[in-house]
Design an enzyme around this catalytic site. Structure first.
Site, PDB file in Angstrom:
ATOM      1  N   SER A 251       0.847  -1.192   0.000  1.00 50.54           N
ATOM      2  CA  SER A 251       0.000   0.000   0.000  1.00 50.54           C
ATOM      3  C   SER A 251       0.880   1.239   0.000  1.00 50.54           C
ATOM      4  O   SER A 251       2.100   1.148   0.022  1.00 50.54           O
ATOM      5  CB  SER A 251      -0.894   0.006   1.235  1.00 50.54           C
ATOM      6  OG  SER A 251      -0.108   0.299   2.371  1.00 50.54           O
ATOM      7  N   LYS A 252       0.231   2.361  -0.007  1.00 49.63           N
ATOM      8  CA  LYS A 252       0.913   3.664  -0.011  1.00 49.63           C
ATOM      9  C   LYS A 252       1.983   3.763   1.073  1.00 49.63           C
ATOM     10  O   LYS A 252       2.989   4.447   0.903  1.00 49.63           O
ATOM     11  CB  LYS A 252      -0.115   4.775   0.213  1.00 49.63           C
ATOM     12  CG  LYS A 252      -0.754   5.237  -1.066  1.00 49.63           C
ATOM     13  CD  LYS A 252       0.096   6.321  -1.722  1.00 49.63           C
ATOM     14  CE  LYS A 252       0.119   6.183  -3.216  1.00 49.63           C
ATOM     15  NZ  LYS A 252       1.449   6.120  -3.774  1.00 49.63           N
TER      16      LYS A 252
END
Ligand code: GLU
Length: 506
Positions: A251-252
């Site tokens: 994820s980010k």
């Protein structure tokens, strides 16, 4: 039957590396089997879908070197290839299911459904639709429809097991009982994902569905739809999730995850292609991991794809990118780095021939420190910036200032170079040899002060490479001109005198 596969992104954001891996495996599989690779845009969420994203997605795929045989831009025999342009087809198929008794009209309002969901939450059981409207008599349906009540079409889920043989995950079995009757067409006439996908995969004659395992729970619903439509389902292959190096879903938090971000940072398409191909599939040990597109086409095997989660190892990507950078001809590298330097205002736009030729030397000198191209801006500071103010922050520079012998070397060097018309590497070395004779300083004692004076820094590329870069660079029409070797020596000595004079301890 020839292979037909599809990549079906939703244009609701940028392409995530997970999606790109899916596209890549589909592409490899299609090309290996001389089949068709189809691009389909799944824009059935009009609120979140944007044409700009679609444009970017196509552009990113092309950049990576994936080409498609059918798609929204190139057309094909089974179009249109945007779901928003296929609404009539979905309605037609939904009507067929309705008429055959596989679907029914559901008049439940959002509030009623929310009540059901809340009830399920309160009882701590997974929600599934109660099936209330399943029971409606024909008359009730007619009356409600006549009264203009909005309705959805729901699929009537049959009891019993749903099984399939997944290429990646092996045999899978679901009990239909856990699946409530699901909506296929919303009251506004738009299809839901599971239904649109089945109609499209069927009409586009898709033979293999290769997609992320986030869709695993959709597959049983889709299989039920194939069954109801009397169609043979495609073969399914669900690719494992991609995890970050810490073992949690990528994820980010892990940094860049969109293909575009890697592209902007200056990773080469061939490196990303190679890297992504290895996320979930491993080549035979003896061939190593650096594999060209052609090689990957030869070796890749869908049935060997692992069901274990793949780990996105950024260090490995950097390593691969460097390997591909090193293998690239310098001319090509210059073309690739030029935009970064132009954006930083260091070289002119358009690039003149002399600067282009000079950049080959620059790139060659700093390449070993570059993992991805945007780093060129940082790594070439030593070439484009000569800032003695900053130099003072290095203790090594102070040492030179405090070392009378070192300053003597610089003064003598300045003198030796005074009449040299063009300071080539050889001329520079010859001058240094004379200074060595005059001063008796050699090796580091000789060259370290020279490095400090020329670059303002304690370390960097070899002086042999920097000298011609500075000399030629000083003659170029750069937006911010850079000093020549002689100018550097002079500036440094003048500056050294000023600093020493200002410093009371000396
Ligand atoms: N549009 C779906 C997605 O972006 C893919 C659907 C599929 O592959 O079946 O996840």
């Amino acid at each position: 039957m020839s292979v037909r596969v599809r990549f079906a992104p939703s244009p609701t954001g940028q392409l995530h590396v997970g999606n790109v891996r899916t596209a890549l495996y589909n592409w490899l599989f299609a090309r290996q089997h001389r089949g068709a690779f189809i691009l389909r845009i799944e824009d059935t969420d009009p609120e979140r879908s944007r044409r700009e994203y679609e444009v970017q997605i196509l552009d990113d795929l092309r950049w990576l070197g994936l080409d498609w045989d059918e798609g929204p831009d190139v057309g094909g025999d089974f179009g249109p290839y945007r779901q928003s342009e296929r609404l009539a087809l979905y309605r037609d198929y939904a009507t067929r299911l309705l008429e055959a008794g596989w679907a029914y009209r559901c008049f439940c309002t959002e509030e009623e459904l929310e009540r059901e969901r809340a009830q399920a939450r309160a009882e701590d059981r997974p929600y599934r639709y109660s099936g209330r409207c399943r029971q409606l008599s024909e008359r009730e349906v007619r009356e409600r429809a006549k009264a203009g009540l909005p309705y959805t079409l729901r699929f009537r889920v049959r009891p019993g097991p749903i099984v399939w043989e997944d290429v990646v995950r092996g045999p899978i079995r679901w009990e239909a009982e856990v699946i409530g009757d699901f909506v296929i067409l919303k009251s506004d006439g738009w299809p839901v994902y599971n239904f649109a996908v089945v109609v499209d995969d069927l009409l586009m004659r898709i033979t293999h569905v290769i997609r992320g395992d986030g869709h695993l729970s959709n597959t049983p619903r889709q299989l039920l739809l194939y069954e109801a439509l009397g169609a043979t389902p495609p073969v399914f292959a669900h690719l494992s999730t991609i995890l970050g190096a810490d073992g949690t879903k990528l994820s980010k938090r892990h940094g860049a995850t969109a293909l575009r971000e890697f592209r902007e940072q200056g990773y080469l398409p061939e490196a990303l292609f190679n890297f992504l191909a290895l996320l979930g599939w491993a080549p035979p040990h003896e061939v190593g991991e650096l594999l060209s597109r052609e090689h990957l086409l030869e070796l890749f095997a869908l049935e060997k794809v692992s069901k274990a989660p793949a780990i996105f190892d950024l260090q490995k990507l950097k390593w691969m990118n460097r390997a591909y950078l090193k293998a690239k001809p310098l001319e090509d590298l210059v073309s690739a780095v030029a935009p970064y330097l132009q954006q930083a205002g260091r070289v002119p736009t358009p690039l003149d021939e002399a600067t282009r030729a000079w950049l080959q030397r620059v790139v060659e000198a700093v390449l070993t420190h570059v993992e991805h191209l945007s780093q060129i801006v940082e790594e070439t500071r030593i070439i484009f910036e000569y800032d003695l103010g900053t130099a003072l922050t290095y203790p090594e520079v102070r040492e030179v200032l405090e070392d009378a012998g070192a300053l003597d070397v610089l003064r003598r060097m300045e003198r030796e170079l005074a009449d040299v018309p063009v300071i080539t590497t050889e001329a520079f070395r010859e001058a240094a040899a004379r200074v060595r004779e005059q001063t008796g300083r050699k090796g580091r004692a000789l060259f370290h002060p020279l490095r400090i004076a020329l670059t303002g820094r304690p370390s960097g590329p070899e002086l042999d490479k920097l000298v011609p870069i500075y000399e030629i660079g000083a003659t170029l029409p750069l937006p911010r001109p850079i000093p020549s070797v002689r100018d550097r020596l002079r500036q440094f000595l003048e500056w050294a005198e000023r600093v020493r004079a200002e410093s009371p301890s000396r």
